[in-house]
Design an enzyme around this catalytic site. Structure first.
Site, short mmCIF file in Angstrom:
data_model
loop_
_atom_site.label_atom_id
_atom_site.label_comp_id
_atom_site.label_asym_id
_atom_site.label_seq_id
_atom_site.Cartn_x
_atom_site.Cartn_y
_atom_site.Cartn_z
N CYS A 84 0.49 3.26 1.41
CA CYS A 84 -0.47 2.25 1.89
C CYS A 84 0.26 1.00 2.39
O CYS A 84 0.68 0.17 1.58
CB CYS A 84 -1.40 1.91 0.73
N CYS A 119 -1.01 -2.35 1.11
CA CYS A 119 -0.63 -2.57 -0.29
C CYS A 119 0.73 -3.26 -0.36
O CYS A 119 0.94 -4.15 -1.20
CB CYS A 119 -0.59 -1.25 -1.07
#
Length: 110
Positions: free
Chosen positions: A35, A38
């Site tokens: 991700c 993230c």
């Protein structure tokens, strides 16, 4: 999972004890290695964890390794941030955000 200084990792096995039974409000980041947002959020969470120490606990949980908790809270997008207080989710946010915005969003729950 991206390790963040000052932010502990929790799992399906210890989530209830570390998050739901915590004395402080807990900000949980649902995250994954794959991700990119993230990774953008990592320094923001490290700063918030340091600045709010004693008022807010910050933890992260890897969605790929911990499907039970991820499913329990209906997390479908990464990163999802959920604030728990007194064993209940009290605020949910999806997506990376700058520190100033996250701090403002947390004001009413810590």
């Amino acid at each position: 999972m991206i390790r963040i200084e000052g932010v502990d990792a929790v799992t399906d096995a210890d989530f209830d004890g570390e998050v739901l039974k915590a004395a402080l409000p807990v900000l949980v980041e649902f995250t994954a290695d794959w991700c990119p947002p993230c990774r953008q959020l990592a320094p923001v969470l490290a700063a918030v964890a340091e600045e709010e120490a004693g008022r807010l606990k910050v933890v992260q949980i890897d969605v790929d390794s911990n499907p039970e908790i991820t499913g329990r809270y209906g997390v479908l997008a990464m990163p999802t941030l959920i604030v728990f207080h007194g064993g209940e989710p009290v605020k949910s946010m999806v997506g990376a955000r700058p520190k100033r915005k996250l701090s403002q969003e947390l004001e009413d729950v810590i």
